[in-house]
Scaffold this motif. Structure first.
Motif, mmCIF file in Angstrom:
data_model
loop_
_atom_site.group_PDB
_atom_site.id
_atom_site.type_symbol
_atom_site.label_atom_id
_atom_site.label_comp_id
_atom_site.label_asym_id
_atom_site.label_seq_id
_atom_site.Cartn_x
_atom_site.Cartn_y
_atom_site.Cartn_z
ATOM 1 N N GLU A 197 0.824 -1.215 0.000
ATOM 2 C CA GLU A 197 0.000 0.000 0.000
ATOM 3 C C GLU A 197 0.851 1.255 0.000
ATOM 4 N N PHE A 198 1.834 1.301 0.869
ATOM 5 C CA PHE A 198 2.643 2.512 0.981
ATOM 6 C C PHE A 198 3.662 2.655 -0.148
ATOM 7 N N GLU A 209 0.618 2.052 -3.768
ATOM 8 C CA GLU A 209 -0.710 2.652 -3.655
ATOM 9 C C GLU A 209 -1.721 2.083 -4.648
ATOM 10 N N SER A 254 -5.305 0.058 -5.867
ATOM 11 C CA SER A 254 -6.701 0.200 -5.449
ATOM 12 C C SER A 254 -7.068 -0.926 -4.465
ATOM 13 N N HIS A 296 -5.772 -5.175 -3.651
ATOM 14 C CA HIS A 296 -5.503 -5.764 -2.343
ATOM 15 C C HIS A 296 -6.380 -6.995 -2.106
#
Length: 134
Positions: free
Chosen positions: A83-84, A87, A89, A93
């Motif tokens: 995520e970091f 990034e 959507s 994930h």
């Protein structure tokens, strides 16, 4: 150092197979034959080679709890890193981490259950009993 029990009732004979072999290869904890599982994660009733009754062991849900917590922690760390860093959507994930979590848990479940039953056999683990007062 305690003596490792042997696979014969009289105490002689070969040493027990390593407990990890029961999980990795589905080996009987007493004789080492690959007879521990009847399907991927279901234990056989007994070993046809040495007659050890596998239904006497109580593996229960212990392996599932530890696998879920351990794999869940690892997946969470990886999901946060992805995520970091990238990034993506929410859908990415969901498509990545849900199947990976399920697959890792099911794949490791056989190893964990086999290891636990071998350790129960090796350590002669049984249900606790309270001695009657005399």
């Amino acid at each position: 150092m305690p003596e490792i029990p042997t696979n014969t009732p009289g105490g002689g004979g070969d040493k027990l197979p390593p407990p990890i072999h029961s999980g990795l290869y589905g080996c009987c904890p007493r004789c080492g034959a690959k007879t521990l599982f009847r399907s991927y994660i279901a234990f056989a009733d007994r070993c046809p080679n040495c007659g050890l009754d596998f239904s006497a062991f109580n593996v229960g849900d212990g392996p599932v709890v530890f696998l879920t917590l351990g794999i869940g922690t690892l997946i969470t760390i990886l999901a946060l890193w992805v995520e970091f860093t990238f990034e993506p959507s929410f859908l990415v994930h969901a498509l990545l981490w849900i199947p990976l979590s399920l697959l890792a848990t099911v794949l490791m479940l056989r190893i964990a259950k086999g290891l636990l039953i071998a350790l129960e056999f090796r350590n002669k683990a049984s249900e606790g009993r309270i001695a009657p007062d005399e």
